[in-house]
Design an enzyme around this catalytic site. Structure first.
Site, PDB file in Angstrom:
ATOM      1  N   GLU A  62       0.835  -1.216   0.000  1.00 24.50           N
ATOM      2  CA  GLU A  62       0.000   0.000   0.000  1.00 24.50           C
ATOM      3  C   GLU A  62       0.866   1.261   0.000  1.00 24.50           C
ATOM      4  O   GLU A  62       0.602   2.221  -0.732  1.00 24.50           O
ATOM      5  CB  GLU A  62      -0.910   0.031   1.243  1.00 24.50           C
ATOM      6  CG  GLU A  62      -1.918  -1.098   1.301  1.00 24.50           C
ATOM      7  CD  GLU A  62      -1.402  -2.310   2.068  1.00 24.50           C
ATOM      8  OE1 GLU A  62      -0.205  -2.646   1.933  1.00 24.50           O
ATOM      9  OE2 GLU A  62      -2.204  -2.910   2.794  1.00 24.50           O
ATOM     10  N   CYS A  99      -2.253  -3.119   7.144  1.00 22.80           N
ATOM     11  CA  CYS A  99      -1.658  -3.070   8.489  1.00 22.80           C
ATOM     12  C   CYS A  99      -1.847  -1.675   9.094  1.00 22.80           C
ATOM     13  O   CYS A  99      -2.249  -0.724   8.411  1.00 22.80           O
ATOM     14  CB  CYS A  99      -0.175  -3.442   8.428  1.00 22.80           C
ATOM     15  SG  CYS A  99       0.890  -2.107   7.851  1.00 22.80           S
TER      16      CYS A  99
HETATM   17  N1  THU Z   1       2.206  -6.539   3.892  1.00 24.96           N
HETATM   18  C1  THU Z   1       1.770  -5.625   3.000  1.00 24.96           C
HETATM   19  O1  THU Z   1       2.330  -5.476   1.909  1.00 24.96           O
HETATM   20  N2  THU Z   1       0.679  -4.874   3.330  1.00 24.96           N
HETATM   21  C2  THU Z   1       0.003  -4.966   4.513  1.00 24.96           C
HETATM   22  O2  THU Z   1      -0.920  -4.191   4.763  1.00 24.96           O
HETATM   23  C3  THU Z   1       0.358  -6.004   5.473  1.00 24.96           C
HETATM   24  C4  THU Z   1       1.602  -6.760   5.201  1.00 24.96           C
HETATM   25  C5  THU Z   1       3.398  -7.338   3.564  1.00 24.96           C
HETATM   26  C6  THU Z   1       4.623  -6.969   4.367  1.00 24.96           C
HETATM   27  C7  THU Z   1       5.407  -8.254   4.341  1.00 24.96           C
HETATM   28  O3  THU Z   1       6.243  -8.259   3.183  1.00 24.96           O
HETATM   29  C8  THU Z   1       4.362  -9.341   4.202  1.00 24.96           C
HETATM   30  O4  THU Z   1       3.167  -8.692   3.831  1.00 24.96           O
HETATM   31  C9  THU Z   1       4.139 -10.132   5.465  1.00 24.96           C
HETATM   32  O5  THU Z   1       3.895  -9.314   6.541  1.00 24.96           O
END
Ligand code: THU
Length: 142
Positions: A62, A99
């Protein structure tokens, strides 16, 4: 990544997010995440997660998409809608909700933006960015 510039519906944004996830660099979590957003000007931008062997410095899809949008449109960029799509190493679609750090970034650029992501039952949730982060941090004026 700049995708193209024109109006788009949420289904197309979801498809672009899935495409973006194919470019993820996620050798550690094995979770490929893509995000595709539309700006209020109609610009389309995408991003994927980029991990690193120094694990905490990896970045989310994001915020990569937001960075692409700001790079293209400048500080006046405003977020209209964003889709997030995630996949396991075997290609299965997985539920991923933005997240906490990404929620903070989303509301900065568009509290009224539509945010769509897959829920555990496989259905797409469509929510307002504002509703994803009540009581968020706001830098106080001095
Ligand atoms: N991740 C994202 O790209 N976006 C989120 O909102 C949550 C997590 C990715 C970060 C990491 O590379 C993987 O997901 C596992 O946490």
């Amino acid at each position: 990544m700049i995708v193209r510039a024109q109006a788009i519906d949420l289904d197309e944004l979801r498809a672009l997010a899935a495409q973006a996830a194919q470019r993820a660099y996620a050798p550690y979590s094995r979770l490929s995440v893509g995000a595709a957003l539309r700006s209020e000007h109609g610009g389309l931008y995408a991003g994927c997660n980029v991990e690193n062997g120094a694990l905490p410095i990896g970045g989310c899809a994001e915020r990569a998409a937001i960075a692409a949008a700001v790079q293209a449109e400048g500080p006046a960029f405003r977020l209209a809608a964003i889709a997030v799509a995630a996949f396991a190493a075997d290609g299965r679609a997985l539920p991923v909700s933005p997240c906490g750090a990404c929620r903070q970034a989303l509301v900065e650029f568009g509290p009224g933006a539509a945010v769509t992501f897959r829920q555990p039952d496989g259905a797409w949730a469509d929510v307002l960015a504002d509703d994803l982060l009540p009581w968020r941090f706001v830098l106080p004026a001095q």
